[in-house]
Write a protein that holds these residues in place. Structure first.
Motif, PDB file in Angstrom:
ATOM      1  N   THR A  90       0.801  -1.233   0.000  1.00  0.00           N
ATOM      2  CA  THR A  90       0.000   0.000   0.000  1.00  0.00           C
ATOM      3  C   THR A  90       0.828   1.273   0.000  1.00  0.00           C
ATOM      4  O   THR A  90       0.318   2.349  -0.333  1.00  0.00           O
ATOM      5  CB  THR A  90      -0.941   0.037   1.220  1.00  0.00           C
ATOM      6  OG1 THR A  90      -0.148  -0.047   2.425  1.00  0.00           O
ATOM      7  CG2 THR A  90      -1.922  -1.131   1.194  1.00  0.00           C
ATOM      8  N   GLN A  94      -0.023   5.235  -1.319  1.00  0.00           N
ATOM      9  CA  GLN A  94      -0.170   6.300  -0.321  1.00  0.00           C
ATOM     10  C   GLN A  94       0.740   7.477  -0.649  1.00  0.00           C
ATOM     11  O   GLN A  94       0.330   8.639  -0.555  1.00  0.00           O
ATOM     12  CB  GLN A  94       0.158   5.758   1.074  1.00  0.00           C
ATOM     13  CG  GLN A  94      -0.866   4.789   1.633  1.00  0.00           C
ATOM     14  CD  GLN A  94      -0.387   4.176   2.937  1.00  0.00           C
ATOM     15  OE1 GLN A  94       0.729   3.670   3.044  1.00  0.00           O
ATOM     16  NE2 GLN A  94      -1.237   4.216   3.949  1.00  0.00           N
ATOM     17  N   ASN A 211       1.789 -10.024   1.760  1.00  0.00           N
ATOM     18  CA  ASN A 211       2.173  -8.610   1.834  1.00  0.00           C
ATOM     19  C   ASN A 211       3.694  -8.445   1.867  1.00  0.00           C
ATOM     20  O   ASN A 211       4.224  -7.606   2.597  1.00  0.00           O
ATOM     21  CB  ASN A 211       1.523  -7.934   3.043  1.00  0.00           C
ATOM     22  CG  ASN A 211       0.024  -7.833   2.915  1.00  0.00           C
ATOM     23  OD1 ASN A 211      -0.505  -7.672   1.816  1.00  0.00           O
ATOM     24  ND2 ASN A 211      -0.683  -7.964   4.034  1.00  0.00           N
TER      25      ASN A 211
END
Length: 466
Positions: A90, A94, A211
């Motif tokens: 992510t 961001q 992840n």
């Protein structure tokens, strides 16, 4: 021969060894005018990383007390804390979407690429004003330094060597001695099966797998068996070596534990945050992660200190080593000087001053203890072993972590053969390895050689992009 980037990773490990032996969505670049402006009636408003989402109230109270202390000493700066957890999956979005705090945290592996892409603010002038700027381990500063020699990201915290974290209660319940943790991978396997057999539903050992953490921890296991996952030449060209024997041995070890021993539980999609949660809840007896993770376990998972143990990572084979890494504080590229100056004051206060100044060290430790937060979690020195030991003397009366349950790690931490993370396309290659780990854990017939051959080809294609 190795390139400069590979040398940085390895120099970090080597220099550490030498020196130790001798988030809410908001604009990350200013106010609503979008021009990087940073003042409001003469005050600088600075959005900063606070704690992980879901942190315990005591941890929040401790952080707020630190913010209050800082603002009292710096009445021209208004701190706005934002919850934050760095995740490879992510972070890029961001940063591109301008939704990070003004001061955010990144791993050592990411700074070089972000600097090259022009995505980080040049903090060199502000950094040089720190009274201890020239005292850092040079290899640690290098992690956040650009090709122009300027510092863009500041070493902030958590310079760690990976260790083996274990649940003392589960060891005892299985008839094992919690003061005698395993020291070889065979012993880890044996103890994992013993614990799983004695505690229904418990994973005797578990590996992160998503992840990008699956690739990260597979690299940990590779290094610990003497393997390496890439080689970099002096000209910067890189060769993927994912099919090395260390990686194969690590995957075969996991495969045997999963399908022969049935000692890995039933949840095979854990990452850093969720494996911490499972460990604190007594669902996982052993796992590998950075030596500093105890702090997060207290702040976010309310772990019972009595059940926690930390052991040295087993090392086997020639050239076996312990993966090391750390955290840097950085800012978006378009912040103005006022915010940079405010940020450096905050970085000095919150992260670094307590390491080199006795008064700051004691004050910080007293604030944490008053709010039932851990003081004294083992990390590697950011400056030198001598400075680290001096700091520990300053805060000796406040140390409240169960160090007597961590001696397997702390007795050897200054002698660890440290190895920096792979220097090129690090996170992208970690991502390629996640499904390899998942396949081994979920498919009894997973072909490890074929999986690694495919991942190796994909990794080489990434490396060839430069």
């Amino acid at each position: 021969m190795r390139s400069t980037r590979q040398a940085i990773a390895l120099t970090l490990a080597g220099a550490l060894a030498v020196s130790t032996l001798a988030a809410c969505s908001s604009s990350g670049s200013g106010d609503d005018d979008g021009d990087g402006g940073s003042t409001d009636g003469g005050k600088v408003t600075l959005k900063v990383v606070s704690l992980l989402p879901g942190s315990e109230q005591e941890a929040i109270d401790a952080f707020n007390a630190q913010v209050e202390e800082f603002e009292t000493a710096n009445p021209d700066i208004d701190i706005e804390p934002e919850e934050y957890e760095w995740k490879a999956t992510t972070f890029a979005a961001q940063l591109a979407g301008n939704t990070l705090p003004d001061v955010f945290e990144i791993p050592f592996t990411d700074a070089k690429t972000l600097v090259e892409n022009g995505q980080l603010a040049d903090l060199d002038a502000q950094f040089r004003e720190l009274p201890y700027a020239d005292k850092f381990n040079p290899a640690i500063i290098e992690a956040g330094t650009g090709p122009d020699g300027h510092v863009y990201a500041i070493p902030a915290k958590n310079v760690y060597g990976v260790g083996l974290h274990y649940n003392r209660d589960l060891f005892e319940a299985a008839g094992l001695d919690p003061d005698d943790p395993p020291t070889t991978w065979d012993e880890v396997r044996e103890d994992a099966k013993t614990i799983s057999d004695a505690n229904e539903g418990v994973a005797g050992y578990m590996q992160m797998s998503q992840n990008n953490t699956g690739g990260w921890q597979l690299t940990v296991n590779t290094f610990a068996r003497g393997g390496r996952t890439q080689e970099v030449a002096d000209d910067g060209s890189a060769t993927s070596t994912l099919s090395n024997e260390g990686t194969k041995d690590a995957l075969e070890w996991l495969q045997a534990m999963r399908w022969e021993d049935n000692s890995l539980g039933s949840n095979f999609l854990l990452d850093w945050g969720t494996i911490n949660q499972a460990f604190a809840a007594g669902q996982v007896a052993m796992y590998t992660s950075g030596s500093d993770v105890y702090t997060a376990l207290v702040q976010t998972n309310a772990i019972d200190p009595e059940m926690y143990g930390l052991a040295a990572l087993p090392l086997e084979g020639d050239d076996a080593g312990v993966l090391t890494g750390g955290t840097l504080a950085a800012m978006p590229a378009d912040v103005d000087d006022a915010k940079k100056e405010a940020a450096m004051k905050w970085i000095d206060f919150f992260y670094l001053g307590k390491l080199v100044d006795e008064d700051r060290a004691v004050a910080d430790a007293e604030t944490l203890v008053a709010n039932d937060q851990p003081v004294g979690t083992p990390v590697l020195p950011m400056f030198s072993q001598e400075q680290y030991e001096q700091n520990q003397e300053w805060i000796a009366d406040q140390i409240n972590v169960p160090l007597d349950q961590m001696t397997s790690y702390t007795d050897t931490m200054f002698d660890l053969p440290l190895v920096g993370e792979p220097s090129q396309k690090t996170q992208e290659i970690y991502a390629l390895l996640d499904p390899v780990v998942q396949a081994v854990l979920t498919d009894e017939n997973a072909d490890i050689d074929a999986l690694l051959e495919d991942a190796d080809a994909q990794a080489q294609a990434l490396l060839d992009q430069g």
